[in-house]
Design a protein around this motif. Structure first.
Motif, PDB file in Angstrom:
ATOM      1  N   PHE A 251       0.823  -1.214   0.000  1.00 36.25           N
ATOM      2  CA  PHE A 251       0.000   0.000   0.000  1.00 36.25           C
ATOM      3  C   PHE A 251       0.857   1.264   0.000  1.00 36.25           C
ATOM      4  O   PHE A 251       0.427   2.316  -0.465  1.00 36.25           O
ATOM      5  CB  PHE A 251      -0.958  -0.004   1.193  1.00 36.25           C
ATOM      6  CG  PHE A 251      -2.097  -0.962   1.045  1.00 36.25           C
ATOM      7  CD1 PHE A 251      -3.185  -0.655   0.241  1.00 36.25           C
ATOM      8  CD2 PHE A 251      -2.078  -2.193   1.683  1.00 36.25           C
ATOM      9  CE1 PHE A 251      -4.234  -1.557   0.076  1.00 36.25           C
ATOM     10  CE2 PHE A 251      -3.121  -3.096   1.536  1.00 36.25           C
ATOM     11  CZ  PHE A 251      -4.200  -2.778   0.721  1.00 36.25           C
ATOM     12  N   TRP A 279      -8.291   0.411  -0.168  1.00 34.30           N
ATOM     13  CA  TRP A 279      -8.111   1.760  -0.708  1.00 34.30           C
ATOM     14  C   TRP A 279      -9.402   2.558  -0.572  1.00 34.30           C
ATOM     15  O   TRP A 279      -9.391   3.774  -0.328  1.00 34.30           O
ATOM     16  CB  TRP A 279      -7.683   1.703  -2.170  1.00 34.30           C
ATOM     17  CG  TRP A 279      -6.225   1.429  -2.375  1.00 34.30           C
ATOM     18  CD1 TRP A 279      -5.660   0.350  -2.972  1.00 34.30           C
ATOM     19  CD2 TRP A 279      -5.122   2.260  -1.963  1.00 34.30           C
ATOM     20  NE1 TRP A 279      -4.280   0.446  -2.962  1.00 34.30           N
ATOM     21  CE2 TRP A 279      -3.931   1.607  -2.348  1.00 34.30           C
ATOM     22  CE3 TRP A 279      -5.042   3.487  -1.297  1.00 34.30           C
ATOM     23  CZ2 TRP A 279      -2.668   2.151  -2.110  1.00 34.30           C
ATOM     24  CZ3 TRP A 279      -3.774   4.042  -1.046  1.00 34.30           C
ATOM     25  CH2 TRP A 279      -2.612   3.371  -1.453  1.00 34.30           C
ATOM     26  N   ASN A 282      -9.629   3.759   2.933  1.00 29.37           N
ATOM     27  CA  ASN A 282      -8.683   4.859   3.076  1.00 29.37           C
ATOM     28  C   ASN A 282      -9.293   6.177   2.605  1.00 29.37           C
ATOM     29  O   ASN A 282      -9.211   7.208   3.283  1.00 29.37           O
ATOM     30  CB  ASN A 282      -7.415   4.523   2.279  1.00 29.37           C
ATOM     31  CG  ASN A 282      -6.392   5.629   2.298  1.00 29.37           C
ATOM     32  OD1 ASN A 282      -6.261   6.381   1.343  1.00 29.37           O
ATOM     33  ND2 ASN A 282      -5.653   5.732   3.380  1.00 29.37           N
ATOM     34  N   GLU A 283      -9.945   6.136   1.460  1.00 30.15           N
ATOM     35  CA  GLU A 283     -10.540   7.345   0.892  1.00 30.15           C
ATOM     36  C   GLU A 283     -11.759   7.804   1.681  1.00 30.15           C
ATOM     37  O   GLU A 283     -11.906   8.988   2.015  1.00 30.15           O
ATOM     38  CB  GLU A 283     -10.930   7.090  -0.563  1.00 30.15           C
ATOM     39  CG  GLU A 283     -11.564   8.296  -1.249  1.00 30.15           C
ATOM     40  CD  GLU A 283     -11.945   8.015  -2.688  1.00 30.15           C
ATOM     41  OE1 GLU A 283     -12.559   8.900  -3.314  1.00 30.15           O
ATOM     42  OE2 GLU A 283     -11.633   6.918  -3.195  1.00 30.15           O
TER      43      GLU A 283
END
Length: 381
Positions: A251, A279, A282-283
């Motif tokens: 990552f 991901w 994460n966003e």
């Protein structure tokens, strides 16, 4: 006298929020309900006003958070008529799969990398009756083999690509909110295959939304249509922070890592199966990924044991190692409430713990004066 209700595992406890029916035969070992412990001594070392809690998942039945997902995966496998399960593992998944298969009276096949599994974990899987297939290559090679064999063999995969695994693991987020009375500001986790950070986000999202709530439920997991018709429990969700070992940090590199290496064997994974969803977490959460060296990981493991009495395996300690660094730099601001997941018990990898132990082994005769002398010498020192 009022008798307390007997806790019988996370599926029964959260039945209304899990994909089971009244007729489902639950395969449980009493997993979940692990303590959320406020750290007392380590925050003082940081010279910051901060609250840090450790979610001690090593107190699950086989000693790791994997039991949360495995109870759901094996329960659904049995419900679907499976006679055997299979997984690739760096250790904890194999121990959990073997235990829950034994409980369900079905076979477990586990594929492990040659020479890259802690003995405490291997011992569990072997004694619990799993059929161990040790392959040349790392976890990622084993995972690819498992996916291929499942297409041609009547076995159910119980790695985190099995969606029921994440359903079980999301319950850790429920427990954290219920204990704190709120969602933490930051939740810090080790990241290997990335299923756990994904599962926690699902749990936090479900507790922050209801079936008809399109404001807090904009996450892609339910798009405002949570399948569980409940009122929101909280109005906020934490920033999710995932830490990887420097030698196994896809990552951070932005690409898969073919030959991952780290002392933290539980996260020695270069091709995470939950890459896309992590991901996404994460966003959506506004969090981040970062990496820690093996030296930082081991130092945090030792610090947890010496200062807080919490014995966890190396991979677990990366959550604290990273959180401490981010607190010191101000990336995690003062006044924050932080939860660090300790994914596995220290007895999973006793050899690594012993190698860095500062404890002195003093050999004396079984005589009172020698015991007293040794004690007084150490107190004076």
């Amino acid at each position: 006298m009022t008798l307390q209700t007997h806790y019988s595992g996370l599926i029964e406890h959260y039945r209304e929020r899990l994909p089971v029916s009244a007729d489902t035969q639950i395969i449980s070992l009493g997993e979940g309900n692990t303590p959320l412990l406020k750290l007392h001594n380590i925050p003082a070392l940081l010279d910051r006003k901060i609250d840090i809690y450790a979610k001690y998942e090593g107190l699950n039945p086989t000693g790791s958070f994997k039991d949360r997902g495995m109870t759901m995966a094996v329960t659904k496998a049995v419900e679907d008529g499976a006679k055997a399960i299979v997984c690739a593992s760096t250790g904890n998944t194999s121990a959990a799969a073997a235990a829950y298969a034994a409980r369900a009276a079905i076979k477990a096949f586990v594929v492990i990398p040659d020479g890259k599994i802690a003995q405490g974990k291997l011992a569990q899987a072997m004694l619990e009756g799993a059929i161990i297939l040790q392959v040349s290559g790392n976890f990622d090679a084993g995972m690819q083999l498992v996916k291929e064999v499942a297409e041609a063999t009547p076995v159910t995969i119980v790695n985190s690509i099995n969606p029921y695994r994440l359903q079980g693991q999301k319950t850790a987020a429920f427990e954290i909110i219920e204990t704190l009375g709120r969602a933490p500001d930051f939740h810090c986790l080790p990241v290997g295959n990335a299923g756990n950070i994904t599962a926690h986000w699902i749990g936090y999202s479900e507790y922050a939304c209801s079936k008809n709530d399109n404001v807090t439920a904009a996450c892609a997991y339910c798009n405002g249509h949570c399948p569980y018709a409940h009122e929101p429990i909280v109005s906020t969700r934490p920033k999710m922070v995932g830490y990887q070992a420097q030698g196994a940090a896809p990552f951070l590199r932005g690409v898969m890592v073919d030959n991952p290496e780290t002392v933290a064997t539980a996260i020695r994974i270069g091709h995470p199966q939950s890459w896309d969803s992590a991901w996404q977490v994460n966003e959506e959460s506004g969090g981040w990924f970062d990496e820690c060296s093996d030296e930082e990981i081991l130092a945090a493991q030792k610090l947890l044991a010496e200062k807080e009495g919490l014995f966890c395996e190396p991979a677990s300690a990366i959550s604290l190692a990273g959180a401490m660094r981010d607190v010191k730099t101000g990336k995690i601001p003062e006044g924050s409430c932080i939860v660090c997941t300790l994914t596995g018990h220290g007895l999973k990898d006793p050899d690594t713990a012993i190698r860095q132990s500062a404890g002195e082994l003093i050999t004396i005769e079984a005589k009172l004066d020698q015991v007293q002398s040794a004690i007084m010498k150490n107190l004076a020192g």
